[in-house]
Design a protein around this motif. Structure first.
Motif, PDB file in Angstrom:
ATOM      1  N   LEU A 104       2.970 -14.071  -3.692  1.00  0.00           N
ATOM      2  CA  LEU A 104       1.706 -14.763  -3.899  1.00  0.00           C
ATOM      3  C   LEU A 104       1.482 -15.829  -2.833  1.00  0.00           C
ATOM      4  CD1 LEU A 104       1.842 -15.265  -7.770  1.00  0.00           C
ATOM      5  CD2 LEU A 104       0.344 -13.707  -6.536  1.00  0.00           C
ATOM      6  N   LYS A 105       0.242 -15.997  -2.443  1.00  0.00           N
ATOM      7  CA  LYS A 105      -0.108 -16.994  -1.434  1.00  0.00           C
ATOM      8  C   LYS A 105      -0.263 -18.380  -2.060  1.00  0.00           C
ATOM      9  CE  LYS A 105      -2.557 -14.010   1.860  1.00  0.00           C
ATOM     10  NZ  LYS A 105      -3.823 -13.854   2.621  1.00  0.00           N
ATOM     11  N   THR A 106      -0.079 -19.403  -1.250  1.00  0.00           N
ATOM     12  CA  THR A 106      -0.382 -20.771  -1.654  1.00  0.00           C
ATOM     13  C   THR A 106      -0.512 -21.610  -0.384  1.00  0.00           C
ATOM     14  OG1 THR A 106       0.201 -22.611  -3.113  1.00  0.00           O
ATOM     15  CG2 THR A 106       2.007 -21.588  -1.888  1.00  0.00           C
ATOM     16  N   GLY A 108       1.972 -30.720  -2.663  1.00  0.00           N
ATOM     17  CA  GLY A 108       1.656 -30.105  -3.946  1.00  0.00           C
ATOM     18  C   GLY A 108       2.684 -30.426  -5.018  1.00  0.00           C
ATOM     19  N   VAL A 109       2.258 -30.363  -6.270  1.00  0.00           N
ATOM     20  CA  VAL A 109       3.116 -30.649  -7.420  1.00  0.00           C
ATOM     21  C   VAL A 109       2.859 -29.603  -8.505  1.00  0.00           C
ATOM     22  CG1 VAL A 109       3.304 -33.129  -6.975  1.00  0.00           C
ATOM     23  CG2 VAL A 109       1.385 -32.275  -8.334  1.00  0.00           C
ATOM     24  N   HIS A 110       3.642 -29.682  -9.577  1.00  0.00           N
ATOM     25  CA  HIS A 110       3.522 -28.697 -10.657  1.00  0.00           C
ATOM     26  C   HIS A 110       3.437 -29.392 -12.020  1.00  0.00           C
ATOM     27  CE1 HIS A 110       5.272 -26.332  -7.342  1.00  0.00           C
ATOM     28  NE2 HIS A 110       4.569 -25.335  -7.856  1.00  0.00           N
ATOM     29  N   PRO A 111       2.310 -30.033 -12.344  1.00  0.00           N
ATOM     30  CA  PRO A 111       2.163 -30.626 -13.683  1.00  0.00           C
ATOM     31  C   PRO A 111       2.056 -29.533 -14.744  1.00  0.00           C
ATOM     32  CG  PRO A 111       0.092 -30.745 -12.477  1.00  0.00           C
ATOM     33  CD  PRO A 111       1.113 -30.217 -11.515  1.00  0.00           C
ATOM     34  N   TYR A 166      -0.632 -27.302  -7.820  1.00  0.00           N
ATOM     35  CA  TYR A 166      -1.689 -28.309  -7.755  1.00  0.00           C
ATOM     36  C   TYR A 166      -1.576 -29.071  -6.432  1.00  0.00           C
ATOM     37  CZ  TYR A 166      -4.457 -32.391  -8.990  1.00  0.00           C
ATOM     38  OH  TYR A 166      -5.402 -33.386  -8.989  1.00  0.00           O
ATOM     39  N   PRO A 167      -2.668 -29.429  -5.721  1.00  0.00           N
ATOM     40  CA  PRO A 167      -4.090 -29.238  -6.044  1.00  0.00           C
ATOM     41  C   PRO A 167      -4.725 -28.090  -5.251  1.00  0.00           C
ATOM     42  CG  PRO A 167      -3.875 -30.932  -4.382  1.00  0.00           C
ATOM     43  CD  PRO A 167      -2.492 -30.349  -4.594  1.00  0.00           C
ATOM     44  N   GLN A 168      -4.424 -26.866  -5.602  1.00  0.00           N
ATOM     45  CA  GLN A 168      -4.900 -25.716  -4.853  1.00  0.00           C
ATOM     46  C   GLN A 168      -6.416 -25.549  -4.918  1.00  0.00           C
ATOM     47  OE1 GLN A 168      -2.510 -21.944  -3.585  1.00  0.00           O
ATOM     48  NE2 GLN A 168      -2.774 -22.014  -5.783  1.00  0.00           N
ATOM     49  N   GLY A 169      -7.053 -26.229  -5.889  1.00  0.00           N
ATOM     50  CA  GLY A 169      -8.499 -26.170  -5.981  1.00  0.00           C
ATOM     51  C   GLY A 169      -9.217 -27.011  -4.948  1.00  0.00           C
ATOM     52  N   GLY A 170      -8.473 -27.841  -4.202  1.00  0.00           N
ATOM     53  CA  GLY A 170      -9.086 -28.584  -3.108  1.00  0.00           C
ATOM     54  C   GLY A 170      -9.543 -27.625  -2.016  1.00  0.00           C
ATOM     55  N   GLU A 171     -10.705 -27.900  -1.436  1.00  0.00           N
ATOM     56  CA  GLU A 171     -11.257 -26.985  -0.426  1.00  0.00           C
ATOM     57  C   GLU A 171     -10.268 -26.672   0.690  1.00  0.00           C
ATOM     58  OE1 GLU A 171     -16.080 -27.309  -0.098  1.00  0.00           O
ATOM     59  OE2 GLU A 171     -14.881 -28.655   1.136  1.00  0.00           O
ATOM     60  N   ILE A 200      -8.521 -23.020   1.490  1.00  0.00           N
ATOM     61  CA  ILE A 200      -8.695 -22.372   2.792  1.00  0.00           C
ATOM     62  C   ILE A 200      -7.335 -22.051   3.411  1.00  0.00           C
ATOM     63  CG2 ILE A 200      -9.511 -22.726   5.161  1.00  0.00           C
ATOM     64  CD1 ILE A 200     -11.776 -24.464   3.881  1.00  0.00           C
ATOM     65  N   ASP A 201      -6.413 -23.005   3.330  1.00  0.00           N
ATOM     66  CA  ASP A 201      -5.060 -22.799   3.864  1.00  0.00           C
ATOM     67  C   ASP A 201      -4.370 -21.653   3.128  1.00  0.00           C
ATOM     68  OD1 ASP A 201      -2.542 -23.027   4.976  1.00  0.00           O
ATOM     69  OD2 ASP A 201      -2.029 -24.880   3.936  1.00  0.00           O
ATOM     70  N   ALA A 202      -4.478 -21.672   1.797  1.00  0.00           N
ATOM     71  CA  ALA A 202      -3.783 -20.659   0.990  1.00  0.00           C
ATOM     72  C   ALA A 202      -4.278 -19.244   1.298  1.00  0.00           C
ATOM     73  CB  ALA A 202      -3.964 -20.969  -0.498  1.00  0.00           C
ATOM     74  N   ILE A 203      -5.604 -19.072   1.417  1.00  0.00           N
ATOM     75  CA  ILE A 203      -6.167 -17.727   1.566  1.00  0.00           C
ATOM     76  C   ILE A 203      -6.213 -17.263   3.017  1.00  0.00           C
ATOM     77  CG2 ILE A 203      -8.272 -16.351   1.264  1.00  0.00           C
ATOM     78  CD1 ILE A 203      -8.798 -17.861  -1.321  1.00  0.00           C
ATOM     79  N   THR A 204      -6.580 -18.160   3.934  1.00  0.00           N
ATOM     80  CA  THR A 204      -6.771 -17.740   5.329  1.00  0.00           C
ATOM     81  C   THR A 204      -5.669 -18.206   6.264  1.00  0.00           C
ATOM     82  OG1 THR A 204      -8.010 -19.712   6.051  1.00  0.00           O
ATOM     83  CG2 THR A 204      -9.261 -17.975   4.927  1.00  0.00           C
TER      84      THR A 204
END
Length: 442
Positions: free
Chosen positions: A2-4, A9-12, A235-240, A244-248
């Motif tokens: 899986l990408k990230t 980043g943290v894991h709450p 977290y916080p993968q929802g940041g723009e 972008i980093d995770a997918i591209t």
């Protein structure tokens, strides 16, 4: 694998206790308070006055500039007054207060549930219409959507990213939209692709939402240029910039916007609102809000009219528990404690979190032990301990040079600090001061 995203980043704990709750329509409030500053940019200018009769969906405040957004009435009734109300940040902001009388909608709005797939408007017409309908980013940033759809001269969008990550603990409104409005989302994505003139869109969803991944993957298989990318939970993968980093794999430079690397990001809630605006002529007058918390007896996802007081949502979810310690607008990582329950729902309200005393209580602040955990956790590569010191000592030039404005206020630093230091609080203060200095200088 899986990408990230690569940095920090943290894991709450996820605590998605309302994930299985279908969207419910909240009864109309007796009175709404509709702020004229529900977006980044210039406030909207009121078009109505005390005593005016308005319909649901009627324009009541006009955009104050290019970076601004129209405001429409979420109910029908009589304008009680224009006044200031306390918003989720705790500050008094101008608002239009309307007493609800029935529910008479503007005749131009298509209220049927029929799916409209054919996109009749051109790309330029889509951009203009999103502006007219008051659509803004619904993931929290509330950036006007028509501005995002208008890249500056010399910049071109190469890929559209749809943010279905919803990495903030507890919140599930985006998850429910992906499950219950999935076909409308696909049309919304094609509308955004047409406006941006791109032929590729990727929906990023964290792997803790397998039902949404499965449903949207099946639908995307029938669409040209649309795909779903499952992501590792972090977290916080929802940041723009993190998405972008995770997918591209592309890195947005410091101080720059996603368009610098050819990307535009839109939240799933925004995408659904775009569908309704373009295909149904419906302005942004309501949104899905999660109401949740350990002591909430009926955790829920409500479809709520803008301007509804937060207290009405909490009552519909079973009311405040006896051990209530704090009510937060948003999630536990980035949300802010509300000063009262009269605070209105706005276009950027994604959730209401009620925390018990034991979880709402802050531990005593201790001296920094130089462990560097905050640096390791920061997804923007900053030094939070240093930025806090600079904000405390009002060293604004140094804070600017150390890129304090790059902070996305995710709270990862405070979450990971063993000394319980209020890192994010001071960095937010510093960002406000440095931002003011930069604006005055320019």
């Amino acid at each position: 694998m899986l990408k990230t995203f690569k940095k920090g980043g943290v894991h709450p704990d996820e605590r998605k206790i309302s994930a299985g709750k279908s969207i419910e329509i909240l009864p109309l409030p007796k009175r709404v308070a509709v702020p004229t500053t529900q977006h980044i940019g210039a406030p909207a200018k009121p078009l109505v006055k005390k005593g005016d009769i308005v319909k649901t969906g009627q324009l009541i405040a006009a955009s104050g500039g290019f970076v601004s957004a129209n405001i429409h009435s979420p109910v029908s009734g009589k304008v009680f007054k224009t006044d200031e109300v306390v918003d989720a940040s705790g500050y008094r902001k101008p608002a239009i207060i309307i007493d609800t009388e029935g529910d008479e909608w503007d005749e131009s709005i298509d209220r049927s549930d029929k799916l409209v797939k054919e996109i009749a408007l051109s790309g330029e017409e889509i951009i203009k219409k999103t502006g007219e309908m008051g659509i803004v980013g619904m993931g929290g940033a509330t950036f006007p959507t028509h501005v995002k759809l208008s890249p500056p001269p010399g910049k071109k969008c190469e890929i559209l990213l749809i943010n279905g990550v919803e990495c903030e603990p507890y919140l599930t409104s985006d998850h429910r939209i992906m499950l219950e409005k999935s076909e409308e989302l696909m049309v919304g994505i094609r509308i955004l692709m047409k406006a941006l003139k791109v032929n590729r869109a990727v929906i990023g969803i964290e792997n803790n939402k397998p039902d949404a991944i499965g449903k949207l993957t099946n639908l995307a298989a029938k669409e040209d240029g649309i795909e779903v990318q499952p992501l590792k939970v972090k977290y916080p993968q929802g940041g723009e910039k993190q998405l972008i980093d995770a997918i591209t794999g592309r890195q947005v430079p410091s101080g720059k916007l996603p368009i610098e690397v050819g990307a535009v990001v839109h939240n799933v809630g925004t995408t659904f609102a775009v569908y309704e605006a373009i295909q149904k002529n419906k302005p942004l007058i309501e949104r899905v809000v999660t109401v949740t918390g350990p002591g909430i007896t009926q955790p829920s996802n409500f479809l709520v009219r803008i301007g509804t007081p937060v207290g009405q949502l909490i009552e519909a979810a079973g009311g405040l528990p006896d051990n209530m310690g704090k009510v937060i607008g948003g999630g536990p990582m980035m949300g802010k404690a509300l000063v009262n329950l009269d605070v209105p729902v706005t276009k950027g309200s994604s959730g209401i979190l009620v925390l018990p005393h034991e979880e709402a209580h802050r531990a005593p602040v201790e001296n920094c032990i130089r462990c560097s955990k905050c640096i390791s956790a920061c997804p923007m590569g900053l030094e939070p301990y240093l930025l806090m010191i600079e904000a405390e000592k009002e060293l604004w030039d140094r804070a600017e040079n150390d890129n304090i404005m790059d902070c996305i206020e995710c709270g990862s630093c405070s979450f990971t600090c063993p000394a319980h230091r209020p890192l994010l609080d001071y960095i937010r203060l510093g960002k406000g001061k440095v931002g003011q200095i930069i604006r005055n200088r320019n």
